[in-house]
Design a protein around this motif. Sequence first.
Motif, short mmCIF file in Angstrom:
data_model
loop_
_atom_site.label_atom_id
_atom_site.label_comp_id
_atom_site.label_asym_id
_atom_site.label_seq_id
_atom_site.Cartn_x
_atom_site.Cartn_y
_atom_site.Cartn_z
N PRO A 240 -28.49 17.51 37.26
CA PRO A 240 -28.38 18.66 37.76
C PRO A 240 -29.79 19.29 38.28
N LEU A 241 -31.00 18.89 37.87
CA LEU A 241 -32.29 19.18 38.18
C LEU A 241 -32.66 18.37 39.59
N LEU A 242 -32.02 16.99 39.88
CA LEU A 242 -32.22 16.34 41.11
C LEU A 242 -31.56 17.24 42.03
N ALA A 318 -39.35 30.20 42.16
CA ALA A 318 -39.71 31.34 43.12
C ALA A 318 -38.82 32.62 42.73
N PRO A 319 -39.06 33.60 42.64
CA PRO A 319 -38.27 34.80 42.21
C PRO A 319 -36.99 34.81 43.14
N GLU A 320 -37.13 34.63 44.26
CA GLU A 320 -36.07 34.92 45.15
C GLU A 320 -34.95 33.73 45.24
N ASP A 321 -35.37 32.56 44.45
CA ASP A 321 -34.60 31.46 44.37
C ASP A 321 -33.99 31.49 42.67
N ALA A 322 -34.43 32.48 41.83
CA ALA A 322 -34.13 32.15 40.49
C ALA A 322 -32.72 32.21 40.23
N GLN A 323 -31.83 33.33 40.53
CA GLN A 323 -30.67 33.75 40.20
C GLN A 323 -29.74 32.40 40.96
N ALA A 324 -30.18 31.99 42.18
CA ALA A 324 -29.31 30.85 42.81
C ALA A 324 -29.53 29.64 42.18
N LEU A 325 -30.55 29.49 41.43
CA LEU A 325 -31.04 28.24 40.59
C LEU A 325 -30.02 28.29 39.29
N VAL A 326 -29.91 29.47 38.54
CA VAL A 326 -29.29 29.88 37.54
C VAL A 326 -27.80 29.48 37.66
N ASP A 327 -27.24 29.97 38.76
CA ASP A 327 -25.79 29.77 39.02
C ASP A 327 -25.76 28.41 39.61
N GLN A 328 -26.45 27.54 40.22
CA GLN A 328 -26.31 26.19 40.43
C GLN A 328 -26.19 25.34 38.98
N ASN A 330 -25.52 26.50 35.86
CA ASN A 330 -24.59 26.92 35.22
C ASN A 330 -23.06 26.37 35.78
N ALA A 331 -22.86 26.06 37.04
CA ALA A 331 -21.83 25.54 37.65
C ALA A 331 -21.77 24.03 37.47
N ALA A 332 -22.95 23.51 37.21
CA ALA A 332 -23.05 22.01 36.94
C ALA A 332 -22.82 21.75 35.74
N GLY A 333 -22.57 22.79 34.73
CA GLY A 333 -22.37 22.59 33.23
C GLY A 333 -23.50 22.78 32.34
N GLU A 334 -24.59 23.12 32.89
CA GLU A 334 -25.60 23.53 31.91
C GLU A 334 -25.54 25.06 31.54
#
Length: 358
Positions: A240-242, A318-328, A330-334
């Motif tokens: 998921p991090l890659l 970066a704060p502008e990407d934080a929610q997108a990272l959380v969403d991605q 969580n969608a990956a099962g984390e």
Amino acid sequence: MSDPKNLTSNGLSYKQAGVDIDAGNALVEAIKPAVRSTRRSGADGEIGGFGGLFDLKAAGFTDPVLVAANDGVGTKLKIAIDTGNHGTIGQDLVAMCVNDIIVQGAEPLFFLDYFATGKLDVAQGTAIVTGIADGCRLAGCALIGGETAEMPGMYHGNDYDLAGFAVGAAERGTLLPRADIAAGDTLVAIASSGVHSNGYSLVRKIVEVSGLAWDADAPFAPGTALSEALLTPTRIYVKPLLAALKAGLAIKALAHITGGGFIDNIPRVLPDHLAAHVNLPAITVPKVFGWLSRTGGIVEHEMLRTFNCGVGMLVAVAPEDAQALVDQLNAAGEIASIVGNLTERSGEPVTFEGSLAL
């Protein structure tokens, strides 16, 4: 003059000294299917040679920097040994190495293991290496070799030890932490699967104090044996991090929360002028940590410097990407959530707000 053909019948053999070469060969044959299951681009050889091979060009790298890590499992092994449950300890071994490699922004490519025991048990060894192969598949890296050492007199009874060695790579200029990490960057926590593989000397002491047997119901996980609950394998965060890195999200740094907890691990990826501010109530703490804290009378500060307390990986983004990272994630099962931010350092490198829900 003695007949050389009769020396083995009249003298000692390696097997009589406690080392069974045939058992070692049987183990190699038994684990070959598990090892083959970890093949990936760059690695397609068989085990059994004197060294493992990996082709970086075949893996798609142009100008790579290699990143290496090695680790063990610690005294979590004692629970596996005492209960005869060896099926997941190999995943722990892989996780402790590959999670350290992804922290650098690198892709784990291959893995080697070292398994040392007093007397080789083929079934036990097969279970351990099968778990290692499971971990390698989760990390997308190839198991290209290893060493099995039967050492009577060094290890006693059912005792054994494990060590793992992983190598990864990243294209030059893409390693983490990034130079533009800054105050105001957001901290995203990725949940752990439990205690992972750190602090088990303290865990085992708490179990001793509790008076519970390994086969007793876990107070924090009814219906599951205490040993099974505490052997829950370390989560592997590589894929998921890659994916998040390849998606172009502005990940500035990653911190693997291992031995030393929040207090020792977060500063390892921060420049001297930055501090991490963590909102503790934002962390979902698995029930096992509350049980450990209450049963052992462990204060919060000691929990935070010993255990992951529910956070296996911390991401500065970066704060502008934080929610997108959380969403991605969580969608990956984390299970990911925002738990704090970076600030200019004026005192301790890690500060806390509120309390853990123990």
